[in-house]
Design a protein around this motif. Structure first.
Motif, PDB file in Angstrom:
ATOM      1  N   THR A   1       0.857  -1.188   0.000  1.00 53.67           N
ATOM      2  CA  THR A   1       0.000   0.000   0.000  1.00 53.67           C
ATOM      3  C   THR A   1       0.894   1.239   0.000  1.00 53.67           C
ATOM      4  OG1 THR A   1      -0.081   0.137   2.402  1.00 53.67           O
ATOM      5  CG2 THR A   1      -1.768  -1.226   1.326  1.00 53.67           C
ATOM      6  N   PRO A   2       0.356   2.379  -0.422  1.00 48.74           N
ATOM      7  CA  PRO A   2       1.169   3.604  -0.420  1.00 48.74           C
ATOM      8  C   PRO A   2       1.751   3.934   0.956  1.00 48.74           C
ATOM      9  CG  PRO A   2      -0.828   3.947  -1.677  1.00 48.74           C
ATOM     10  CD  PRO A   2      -0.940   2.589  -1.043  1.00 48.74           C
ATOM     11  N   MET A   3       0.992   3.685   2.017  1.00 51.16           N
ATOM     12  CA  MET A   3       1.475   3.968   3.365  1.00 51.16           C
ATOM     13  C   MET A   3       2.689   3.107   3.687  1.00 51.16           C
ATOM     14  SD  MET A   3       1.294   5.537   6.247  1.00 51.16           S
ATOM     15  CE  MET A   3      -0.289   6.154   6.733  1.00 51.16           C
ATOM     16  N   VAL A   4       2.619   1.822   3.375  1.00 51.20           N
ATOM     17  CA  VAL A   4       3.734   0.917   3.644  1.00 51.20           C
ATOM     18  C   VAL A   4       4.934   1.293   2.779  1.00 51.20           C
ATOM     19  CG1 VAL A   4       4.512  -1.489   3.549  1.00 51.20           C
ATOM     20  CG2 VAL A   4       2.231  -0.951   4.411  1.00 51.20           C
ATOM     21  N   LYS A   5       4.689   1.637   1.520  1.00 48.83           N
ATOM     22  CA  LYS A   5       5.782   2.058   0.637  1.00 48.83           C
ATOM     23  C   LYS A   5       6.509   3.270   1.201  1.00 48.83           C
ATOM     24  CE  LYS A   5       3.977   0.369  -3.757  1.00 48.83           C
ATOM     25  NZ  LYS A   5       3.431   0.740  -5.063  1.00 48.83           N
ATOM     26  N   SER A   6       5.749   4.207   1.784  1.00 44.16           N
ATOM     27  CA  SER A   6       6.377   5.409   2.321  1.00 44.16           C
ATOM     28  C   SER A   6       7.229   5.103   3.546  1.00 44.16           C
ATOM     29  CB  SER A   6       5.322   6.464   2.663  1.00 44.16           C
ATOM     30  OG  SER A   6       4.593   6.087   3.812  1.00 44.16           O
TER      31      SER A   6
END
Length: 82
Positions: A51-56
């Motif tokens: 997810t974008p949150m995990v990627k960040s």
């Protein structure tokens, strides 16, 4: 060609699985066979999409080489709950 397979499984799990199979009007062998087909047909090379949150967050923490995750988790949980 069908071949017989013997499995060792807890009695309580077998009882629940048999009830589940009966409720679904299927045999337990059929359910297990289909489950094994699904497991063995999944390609191993497909990476899980993050997810974008995990990627960040990826790469924002670097643990020391000798970091023992299980030991630290046990310590933290013991401190929290004792």
């Amino acid at each position: 060609m069908n071949t017989k397979l013997t499995l060792t499984i807890e009695e309580s799990v077998i009882a629940k699985a048999k009830k589940y199979a009966k409720d679904k009007d299927r045999s337990l062998s059929d359910i297990i066979e289909n489950y094994l087909k699904v497991l063995t047909n999944q390609p191993n090379s497909n990476p899980i999409e993050l997810t974008p949150m995990v990627k960040s967050l990826k790469g924002s923490f670097s643990a020391p080489k000798n970091f023992d995750y299980k030991k630290e988790l046990t310590k933290a949980l013991s401190e929290k709950h004792l």
